[in-house]
Write a protein that holds these residues in place. Structure first.
Motif, short mmCIF file in Angstrom:
data_model
loop_
_atom_site.label_atom_id
_atom_site.label_comp_id
_atom_site.label_asym_id
_atom_site.label_seq_id
_atom_site.Cartn_x
_atom_site.Cartn_y
_atom_site.Cartn_z
N PHE A 232 0.79 -1.33 0.00
CA PHE A 232 -0.08 0.03 0.06
C PHE A 232 0.90 1.23 -0.09
N VAL A 233 1.96 1.23 0.62
CA VAL A 233 2.90 2.07 0.63
C VAL A 233 3.47 2.65 -0.92
N GLU A 234 3.61 1.63 -1.35
CA GLU A 234 4.46 1.59 -2.89
C GLU A 234 3.30 1.96 -3.78
N THR A 235 1.90 2.05 -3.65
CA THR A 235 0.96 2.32 -4.56
C THR A 235 0.28 3.93 -3.96
N GLY A 236 1.00 4.24 -2.91
CA GLY A 236 0.39 5.59 -2.33
C GLY A 236 -0.90 5.45 -1.71
N GLU A 237 -1.35 4.12 -1.41
CA GLU A 237 -2.59 4.28 -0.61
C GLU A 237 -2.26 3.78 0.98
N GLY A 238 -1.03 3.85 1.36
CA GLY A 238 -0.78 3.91 2.69
C GLY A 238 0.67 4.36 3.28
N VAL A 239 0.76 4.56 4.59
CA VAL A 239 1.99 5.11 4.90
C VAL A 239 2.53 4.25 6.08
N LEU A 240 3.69 4.05 6.22
CA LEU A 240 4.30 3.15 7.30
C LEU A 240 5.24 4.07 8.25
N ILE A 241 4.65 4.36 9.39
CA ILE A 241 5.34 5.04 10.40
C ILE A 241 6.19 4.28 11.43
N GLU A 242 7.46 4.26 11.83
CA GLU A 242 8.12 3.50 12.64
C GLU A 242 8.37 4.36 14.04
N LEU A 243 7.56 3.96 15.19
CA LEU A 243 7.87 4.63 16.38
C LEU A 243 9.24 4.41 16.94
N GLU A 244 9.97 5.44 17.32
CA GLU A 244 11.14 5.53 18.26
C GLU A 244 10.93 5.50 19.49
N PRO A 245 11.71 5.18 20.52
CA PRO A 245 11.70 5.27 21.98
C PRO A 245 11.60 6.93 22.32
N LEU A 246 11.19 7.08 23.45
CA LEU A 246 11.17 8.83 23.81
C LEU A 246 12.57 9.15 24.08
N ASP A 247 12.70 10.52 23.77
CA ASP A 247 13.72 11.25 24.12
C ASP A 247 13.70 11.60 25.67
N PRO A 248 14.87 11.97 26.38
CA PRO A 248 14.60 12.41 27.77
C PRO A 248 13.66 13.37 28.07
N ASP A 249 13.65 14.49 27.38
CA ASP A 249 12.51 15.71 27.38
C ASP A 249 11.04 15.11 27.51
N SER A 250 10.86 14.11 26.58
CA SER A 250 9.51 13.37 26.45
C SER A 250 9.25 12.58 27.69
N VAL A 251 10.38 12.01 28.36
CA VAL A 251 10.21 11.00 29.40
C VAL A 251 9.76 12.06 30.58
N LEU A 252 10.46 13.13 30.56
CA LEU A 252 10.11 14.02 31.80
C LEU A 252 8.64 14.54 31.46
N THR A 253 8.40 14.85 30.34
CA THR A 253 6.89 15.28 30.19
C THR A 253 5.82 14.07 30.61
N LEU A 254 6.36 12.75 30.41
CA LEU A 254 5.36 11.60 30.67
C LEU A 254 5.28 11.65 32.08
N LEU A 255 6.53 11.80 32.80
CA LEU A 255 6.53 11.52 34.12
C LEU A 255 5.71 12.69 34.77
N GLN A 256 5.64 13.90 34.33
CA GLN A 256 5.19 15.24 35.05
C GLN A 256 3.45 14.96 34.90
N GLY A 257 3.09 14.52 33.83
CA GLY A 257 1.58 14.03 33.48
C GLY A 257 0.82 13.22 34.78
N LEU A 258 1.79 12.31 35.16
CA LEU A 258 1.43 11.37 36.08
C LEU A 258 1.18 11.79 37.47
N GLU A 259 1.67 13.03 37.74
CA GLU A 259 1.43 13.96 39.16
C GLU A 259 1.83 12.91 40.13
N LEU A 260 2.89 12.20 39.96
CA LEU A 260 3.35 11.49 41.20
C LEU A 260 4.27 12.33 41.86
N PRO A 261 4.53 12.50 43.08
CA PRO A 261 5.27 13.60 43.90
C PRO A 261 6.83 12.84 43.62
#
Length: 733
Positions: A464-493
């Motif tokens: 489907f990607v080759e015919t233009g009908e689809g897109v493949l997205i590969e997820l990478e691990p979170l960078d340190p800033d995103s890990v911080l954002t994740l933890l802040q959202g948990l509201e754990l002291p």
């Protein structure tokens, strides 16, 4: 003595960490171990080429790297050759590493900053970081680097002696903790073994004598318990000139009078794990992927999300589709690959459950009834024909078209588990339910793991990607800033203070971050912060295994039953398998849900399932498979599913018989390829000649409609020849 400046660890920081964490063994990742380093006793290195005894300086270098981590090699050079000048010491260090490389290969990596290769496993390196020693390791009396004298190397000698003391202390603490855990689980015999080991390591511990005596008394050996307390009293008097503590005298009086001791302490209440750790409020670090998905959605393209386990594919897909409106989540599950069409029947049931009032034509019900008895009685058997299979595929299209009529989007999760037959139906549906948009599905996101033999899904998405009908997205691990954002959202002291350390330790894998947090919460160490010294980063199974080890026996047995039963799991099945009333198991189920191991009848994540399954001893797993198979037989479950459990129980003959039944159903419906594959499995598993011959005879017939006539004739002749052989032998004089 302090470690090198580049790795500022101290034992004072470690001690509280070990006290809380040396209670259960872990597997640190899935690195293929090729070299084993033995540091207890005479140092040696086992390599693919044989065993290599290590001279004392080489042993010291490898021991330091195994226990302390990376170090600047010229720092160690100063320790090893303190009387030499700097230039000579550096040259000696280079020569030492060169000789080691020539003898054992690349066991030390790096130039200035050196470290032990991940393929090298040390006998004490792993458990002295994070996991506890096994019983056999605790029993070892061998000293660290036994026979290696470093008196002429003062700084190294100080490190070796302090390490020996630390390892002795860790062994004693681990033995004490395991004895306590086993006593709480009412395994008094196992607890006594560890308590006695602890007492040998700490012969001046009054608490150690009390622990041994208590367990001996609980096992019914009152005389041994009294003798232990007397030895403890004599030790205190002779070695320390002291009298026993009041709690020791109190225990002595209770044992002397035959008073009742509690068989196990009250069950401790585990700290509550916040619900936010199951599904964090903030989707962190996925702005790039979200933008790519928006672009694909607007263009009417299929979206495929690919990534390592735990990286957050399902969460991203669900959040995106919730933002877009109504959608249905369909999923493949572990265990599906060996049960033909199992994924698709789950998909169909999910659609019908969401739209129970949608009318189904009679022909759809008749086409699916042999596999979905809830749709009505199966039609009378007829001669198989290609039309049957075509109607089967069309029945799928008819039900999936319900989603089109309701303008639904679809999330198809865990595609790596989908069985091959369901993949064929899926390919047909993709061509018939498409295109996306007003005339087809409203949207589609398919998620699958990278690795885990993902090449097939890669090829499917690529069409489907080759015919233009689809897109493949590969997820990478979170960078340190995103890990911080994740933890802040948990509201754990205090959780956000751990962001940098968690990012390094987990590699930015969101599930690993959350499981590590749960572990710290359960062990009441979150407030202390992440320890400075951690094991080398491994798979999330490392931490999940620790959390499973904290479960009480009934909850752990229930989790193990769920892992073995897979999609068939329910409390009634568990009650039958574990021979316990379902109401009694409800409390254990509640414990698993509170620990975020299970949610309903499913595991909270496939990695939690996999860690649970991997931790089941082989003999226990066989018993669970056997009991599950018997339960499913009584329920009239799918024969291929029953066969899967008999195979897990190592009963190949019963597995073969159920595979033959599954093949008969497939052949009667005109699914000759599936029939052939099921019979081939039956032949491989058959434990008796009669079962194997039966499957071979049926396979000879199944090959005919596939137009493999020559193979069919050859197989039929072989079956006849073997069937006649006993008769021939019996007629001989």
């Amino acid at each position: 003595m302090t470690a090198p400046a580049s790795y500022p660890y101290t034992r004072d920081i470690l001690r509280p960490f070990f006290c809380h964490h040396l209670q259960a063994g872990l597997e640190l990742g899935s690195i293929h171990v090729t070299h084993k380093l033995f540091l207890l006793g005479a140092a040696r290195l086992e390599t693919p080429g044989g065993s290599l005894l290590l001279e004392r300086k080489t042993a010291a270098v490898l021991a330091y790297l195994a226990l302390e981590g990376p170090v600047r090699k010229y720092k160690l050079a100063g320790w090893l050759w303190p009387e030499s000048g700097e230039t000579a010491a550096r040259n000696n260090m280079r020569q030492l590493l060169r000789r080691l490389r020539m003898a054992a290969g690349e066991v030390v990596l790096g130039e200035d900053l050196i470290e032990l290769a991940p393929e090298v496993e040390a006998d004490v390196g792993r458990w002295s970081y994070l996991e506890s020693p096994s019983l056999s390791q605790l029993r070892q009396e061998e000293a660290f680097l036994k026979g290696s004298d470093y008196d002429d190397l003062p700084e190294l000698a100080e490190w070796v002696e302090s390490t020996r003391a630390e390892l002795r202390e860790l062994r004693a603490q681990a033995a004490e903790a395991e004895a306590t855990r086993l006593e709480r689980a009412e395994n008094f015999k196992g607890a006594l073994e560890y308590a006695q080991i602890r007492l040998r390591m700490e012969p001046l511990s009054e608490d150690g004598y009390r622990q041994v005596a208590r367990l001996q008394y609980l096992l019914g050996d009152r005389a041994a318990a009294l003798a232990t307390l007397e030895r403890g009293r004599a030790m205190l008097e002779q070695e320390l000139g002291a009298e026993p503590l009041p709690e020791t005298l109190r225990l002595l009086r209770m044992i002397e009078s035959g008073a009742h001791l509690p068989d196990a302490p009250p069950k401790p209440k585990s700290p509550l794990i916040p619900a936010t750790t199951l599904r964090p409020p903030v989707l962190a670090g996925r702005e790039r992927e979200w933008a790519m998905m928006e672009e694909a959605w607007e263009a009417g393209k299929l979206i495929f999300l690919k990534g390592q386990p735990g990286v957050g594919k399902s969460r991203l897909a669900a959040d995106f589709l919730e933002h877009k409106g109504s959608y249905i989540r369909l999923e493949a599950r572990p265990g599906d690959p060996h049960v033909p069409y199992s994924s698709n029947f789950r998909h169909l049931r999910a659609i019908l459950a969401k739209y129970p009032t949608e009318p189904l034509p009679d022909w759809v019900r008749q086409a699916l009834a042999p596999w979905m008895p809830e749709l009505g009685p199966s039609p009378a058997p007829v001669e198989p024909s290609p039309l049957q299979q075509a109607r089967f595929f069309e029945a799928h299209r008819e039900i999936f078209s319900i989603l089109v009529r309701h303008h639904e989007a679809m999330l198809l999760d865990d595609l790596q588990f989908q069985d091959a037959s369901s993949n064929q139906v899926g390919a047909y549906l993709m061509s018939s339910v498409l295109p996306l948009g007003p005339s087809g599905l409203r949207g589609y996101i398919g998620c699958y793991r990278s690795g885990d033999n993902s090449e097939g899904m890669d090829r499917f998405a690529a069409q489907f990607v080759e015919t233009g009908e689809g897109v493949l997205i590969e997820l990478e691990p979170l960078d340190p800033d995103s890990v911080l954002t994740l933890l802040q959202g948990l509201e754990l002291p205090g959780a956000d203070r751990l962001a940098a350390g968690l990012s390094r330790y987990t590699g930015g894998n969101p599930l690993f971050v959350l499981e590590t947090l749960k572990h710290l919460i359960e062990t009441d160490t979150l407030a202390q912060g992440l320890p400075s010294r951690l094991a080398p980063p491994g798979k999330v199974a490392t931490v999940i295994g620790r959390r499973l080890g904290r479960l009480f026996p009934q909850a752990l047995n229930l989790a193990r039953t769920a892992a073995v039963a897979k999609t068939a799991f329910e409390l009634n099945l568990a009650a039958s398998v574990l021979e316990r009333p379902a109401m009694e198991l409800a409390e254990a189920h509640a414990e698993l849900e509170a620990a975020q191991i299970l949610k309903g009848n499913a595991f909270t994540h496939d990695l939690v399932f996999e860690a649970t399954l991997a931790g089941i001893p082989g003999a226990v797993k066989q018993v669970l498979h056997s009991s599950t198979a018997k339960y499913l037989e009584a329920k009239g479950a799918n024969p291929a599913l029953i066969a899967q459990h008999w195979e897990g129980a190592s009963d190949g003959d019963k597995a073969a018989q159920w595979l033959i039944k599954a093949a008969h159903t497939a052949g009667a419906a005109g699914f000759y390829t599936e029939e052939m594959e099921l019979l081939e499995r039956a032949i491989r598993l058959a434990g008796s000649a009669s079962s194997r011959l039966e499957a071979q005879a049926l396979l000879a017939n199944a090959l005919i409609p596939l137009k493999r006539l020559e193979e069919s004739v050859q197989l039929a002749r072989a079956v006849l020849a073997e069937a006649e052989e006993p008769r021939t032998r019996s007629s001989r004089p």
